[in-house]
Design an enzyme around this catalytic site. Structure first.
Site, PDB file in Angstrom:
ATOM      1  N   TYR A  52       0.829  -1.193   0.000  1.00  0.00           N
ATOM      2  CA  TYR A  52       0.000   0.000   0.000  1.00  0.00           C
ATOM      3  C   TYR A  52       0.876   1.260   0.000  1.00  0.00           C
ATOM      4  CZ  TYR A  52      -3.544  -3.371   1.565  1.00  0.00           C
ATOM      5  OH  TYR A  52      -4.373  -4.465   1.683  1.00  0.00           O
TER       6      TYR A  52
ATOM      7  N   HIS B 116       0.278 -12.243   1.219  1.00  0.00           N
ATOM      8  CA  HIS B 116      -0.487 -11.270   0.442  1.00  0.00           C
ATOM      9  C   HIS B 116      -0.536 -11.676  -1.026  1.00  0.00           C
ATOM     10  CE1 HIS B 116      -1.318  -6.661  -0.172  1.00  0.00           C
ATOM     11  NE2 HIS B 116      -2.385  -7.420  -0.366  1.00  0.00           N
TER      12      HIS B 116
END
Length: 319
Positions: free
Chosen positions: A48, A132
């Protein structure tokens, strides 16, 4: 059912400048507003904003009592210097591409990623670590990364382990073939679609694996009561028939004194395997709206009408 607000987590991809920039002041205000509203679950990732979300979240939490919140981050993408990175981030975050992401689900990569995350967060530990998006890396993820996370859990370095993905099929393999505590399922169990219902959620319930539902707005389609023509679905422009379906759901919500986003936030709590939801926010107002929506249960007649209108299958559990 337990208080839904206590099971609301703040997702931080917007604080990493997903699509548009959020200022340092605005990012801090989002975390502060979440804390003041009672949110104690915070989810982030190196991905992010090339580490920006982790730095901002850590700065906002560093003076909070550490035992009063649950913090999760993710591994699988190492951030490495990119001396040629002069342009924008190719992954859609409004940050300079001075770093690049390298897929790495090796045991060493897991440890390096976690160490770097702790450094960016400025905190002494994280509570949950997820693999992830290991979609294209199953062998290394299950053979190296997951055992490394399990070892760190046994050593007490982290509290729990899991995987976070936008699909349920591989998550089901992790539940069957590894020792995960949590799964973070994005977009596949929402008010709009429930492909994870038949097989995946019962499997998690049977194995005692907690499910956190994310992507509840299907990347924007369910985020507003008035669904725009250019709404996004799965990070692309939504097809006309999908927009039409969302508008039909919104009309039912309006008839029962609520909104499409509120129903989308409440919906996953109908299934006993779902122990929490994670939703991003880029403003204080969005945080407060989400908390307010989960503060008031929705009328049972809403769910009944959605079924009557063919917008929700009869076998789908509701709150």
């Amino acid at each position: 059912m337990a208080d839904a607000v206590s099971r609301l987590g703040l997702g931080t991809s917007p604080l990493g400048n997903l699509y548009t920039e959020v200022t340092e002041h605005e990012a801090r205000a989002v975390v502060d507003a979440a804390w003041e509203a009672g949110v104690r679950i915070f989810d982030t990732a190196p991905h992010y904003g090339l580490g920006l979300a982790e730095r901002r979240l850590g700065a906002a939490l560093k003076d909070r009592p550490r035992d009063e919140f649950v913090l999760s981050t993710k591994v699988g993408r190492l951030l490495v210097p990119d001396p040629d990175g002069a342009g924008p981030d190719p992954e859609g975050f409004a940050v300079p591409a001075t770093l690049r992401r390298e897929w790495d689900f090796s045991a060493d990569g897991v440890r390096r990623s976690l160490e770097s995350s702790l450094d960016r967060l400025g905190l002494d530990r994280v509570d949950v670590v997820y693999l992830h998006d290991p979609d294209d890396h199953w062998d290394q993820a299950v053979g190296e990364a997951m055992p490394a996370l399990a070892e760190l859990r046994e050593q007490g370095v982290i509290g729990a382990i899991g995987a976070g993905m936008n699909q349920w099929q591989m998550l089901a393999r992790f539940v069957r073939e590894s020792d995960v505590d949590f799964v973070l399922l994005a977009g596949r169990y929402t008010l709009l679609e429930q492909p994870a219902l038949a097989e995946f959620l019962p499997l998690c319930a049977e194995r005692g694996v907690d499910v956190l539902a994310a992507g509840l707005f299907n990347s924007g389609l369910l985020a507003r009561q008035d669904v725009p023509d250019d709404a996004t679905y799965d990070y692309r422009t939504a097809p006309a028939d999908v927009v039409g379906r969302a508008r039909r759901i919104a009309a039912v919500c309006a008839r029962h004194g609520t909104t499409l986003p509120a129903a989308a936030l409440w919906f996953p709590f109908g299934h006993p395997a779902v122990t929490g939801v994670v939703i991003g926010a880029r403003t204080q107002a969005e945080v407060r709206a989400n908390v307010e929506a989960l503060s008031v249960p929705l009328p049972p007649k809403l769910w009944a009408e959605l079924r009557d209108e063919g917008l929700l299958d009869a076998g789908v559990p509701v709150p």
